[in-house]
Design an enzyme around this catalytic site. Sequence first.
Site, PDB file in Angstrom:
ATOM      1  N   LYS A  70       0.822  -1.208   0.000  1.00 13.40           N
ATOM      2  CA  LYS A  70       0.000   0.000   0.000  1.00 13.40           C
ATOM      3  C   LYS A  70       0.855   1.257   0.000  1.00 13.40           C
ATOM      4  O   LYS A  70       0.601   2.195  -0.763  1.00 13.40           O
ATOM      5  CB  LYS A  70      -0.920   0.009   1.229  1.00 13.40           C
ATOM      6  CG  LYS A  70      -1.841   1.230   1.276  1.00 13.40           C
ATOM      7  CD  LYS A  70      -2.535   1.390   2.604  1.00 13.40           C
ATOM      8  CE  LYS A  70      -1.636   2.043   3.630  1.00 13.40           C
ATOM      9  NZ  LYS A  70      -2.363   2.476   4.839  1.00 13.40           N
ATOM     10  N   ASN A  71       1.879   1.303   0.852  1.00 13.47           N
ATOM     11  CA  ASN A  71       2.682   2.522   0.971  1.00 13.47           C
ATOM     12  C   ASN A  71       3.373   2.872  -0.341  1.00 13.47           C
ATOM     13  O   ASN A  71       3.578   4.047  -0.649  1.00 13.47           O
ATOM     14  CB  ASN A  71       3.725   2.358   2.079  1.00 13.47           C
ATOM     15  CG  ASN A  71       3.098   2.353   3.459  1.00 13.47           C
ATOM     16  OD1 ASN A  71       1.983   2.822   3.638  1.00 13.47           O
ATOM     17  ND2 ASN A  71       3.799   1.794   4.435  1.00 13.47           N
ATOM     18  N   ARG A  96      -4.901   9.725   4.033  1.00 16.18           N
ATOM     19  CA  ARG A  96      -3.537  10.114   4.388  1.00 16.18           C
ATOM     20  C   ARG A  96      -2.638  10.260   3.162  1.00 16.18           C
ATOM     21  O   ARG A  96      -1.828  11.174   3.068  1.00 16.18           O
ATOM     22  CB  ARG A  96      -2.946   9.057   5.340  1.00 16.18           C
ATOM     23  CG  ARG A  96      -1.541   9.375   5.858  1.00 16.18           C
ATOM     24  CD  ARG A  96      -1.578  10.431   6.934  1.00 16.18           C
ATOM     25  NE  ARG A  96      -0.254  10.857   7.338  1.00 16.18           N
ATOM     26  CZ  ARG A  96      -0.030  11.756   8.273  1.00 16.18           C
ATOM     27  NH1 ARG A  96      -1.018  12.308   8.910  1.00 16.18           N
ATOM     28  NH2 ARG A  96       1.197  12.126   8.593  1.00 16.18           N
ATOM     29  N   ASP A 114      -4.795   6.562   9.306  1.00 14.27           N
ATOM     30  CA  ASP A 114      -4.748   5.846  10.585  1.00 14.27           C
ATOM     31  C   ASP A 114      -4.087   6.702  11.658  1.00 14.27           C
ATOM     32  O   ASP A 114      -3.107   7.395  11.406  1.00 14.27           O
ATOM     33  CB  ASP A 114      -3.954   4.541  10.436  1.00 14.27           C
ATOM     34  CG  ASP A 114      -4.599   3.609   9.435  1.00 14.27           C
ATOM     35  OD1 ASP A 114      -5.825   3.667   9.305  1.00 14.27           O
ATOM     36  OD2 ASP A 114      -3.869   2.845   8.787  1.00 14.27           O
TER      37      ASP A 114
END
Length: 320
Positions: free
Chosen positions: A22-23, A97, A121
Site C-alpha cells: 500500500k505505501n 492520508r 490511521d
Amino acid sequence: MASFVIEGGHRLCGEIHPQGAKNEVLQIICATLLTAEEVTVNNIPDILDVNNLIQLLREMGVTVAKKGIDSYSFKAENVDLAYLESDEFLKKCSSLRGSVMLIGPMVARFGKALISKPGGDKIGRRRLDTHFVGIQNLGADFRYDEGRGIYEITADRLQGSYMLLDEASVTGTANIVMAAVLAKGTTTIYNAACEPYVQQLCRLLNRMGAKISGIASNLLTIEGVEEFLLGGFLTGDKLNIIDEEQGTFPVFAPEFDIFAVGNGGNQLVGEFLTCYIKNLCIRVIFQNKMGDGVHQMGFSKSHASINKQWIVNLAWGFGY
C-alpha cells in the site's frame, strides 16, 4: 465475544502470494500525475485507501482504466485544476492520508496544489514538516487558510536545491523527489529515506525520463528535466508494485520447515531479500522461475542458530 483459538504443536507449511504494498502504490499512483502519457501499474492491492485514491484521481480528470484484476492504467492528460478548489475534493483529502503525496507532482507539473490536512490511521507521531519544508526549499510558497483548514501551495517553477532532511521520512522523501524531478537545476537530498518503496519510486521516475542517482542510499541527486520524454516506460512498459509482506515473511521463516513466497517476478524484491535471508542464517533450498513469471523461493531452518538481532533489525526496517 469473538475470539481466536490457536492450537500449537503443528508443523507449518504452505504457499502465499502477497498483495502489493500500500505505501508504495500510493506514491506510484500520485507519480502518474507528472506526465500526460498513459502509465500502467500492476499488482495494485484492492484495499480502501488505494481505491479511494484511484477514485480521487478519476474525479480530478485523470483517465483511469482497469486492465485486469490488479492492473490499472492512468492518463493525466486533462487534469481539472478547478476541482481542486471544491469542498468535495478537500473533504476527500482530509480522510485520505496518502493525499499529501499529491503536492509534489501537482506543484511540479501545474504550479499549484491545494490540500486539506490529511487523515488516515491514527498511529502516533506522523508529522508533515519534512514534506512541507522540503518542497519549500525547492521554491514553493505555502499558505494556510485557517478558515477553510486548507494548505495552498504555489510555484512558478520549482528550483533545484541542497537540503538536509531532519527526518528520513519515506513519504516525505517521495514527495520531495516527485517535486524535484521537474525542477530547474540540481536537487541534492541528504538523509533521504532509502527503503525499497523509495527505491522503486525512483526507478519508475527514471524510466519515465527523470535523472535520479544515489538510489538505495541516503544521498539522492536529482537533475531536473523540462518534461518527461516519450519512450521507455511511457510506450507500454508496465510497473509491478513490490509485495507488502515480503519484508515480514522471512522474519517468520525460522518457524517454518518449508516456506514459499510468490513475488510476481520482481527483481528488486529478490535483491534486498537475499541480503536479509543470509543474515538470518536461513538456507535457501530452492529458487525457481515459473512459466507464468512468478518467482518462488523456499526457506529452510538451518542448523546454525538464528541471528535474533537481525530479525529485530529487519522488522524495524520495514516499520513493524
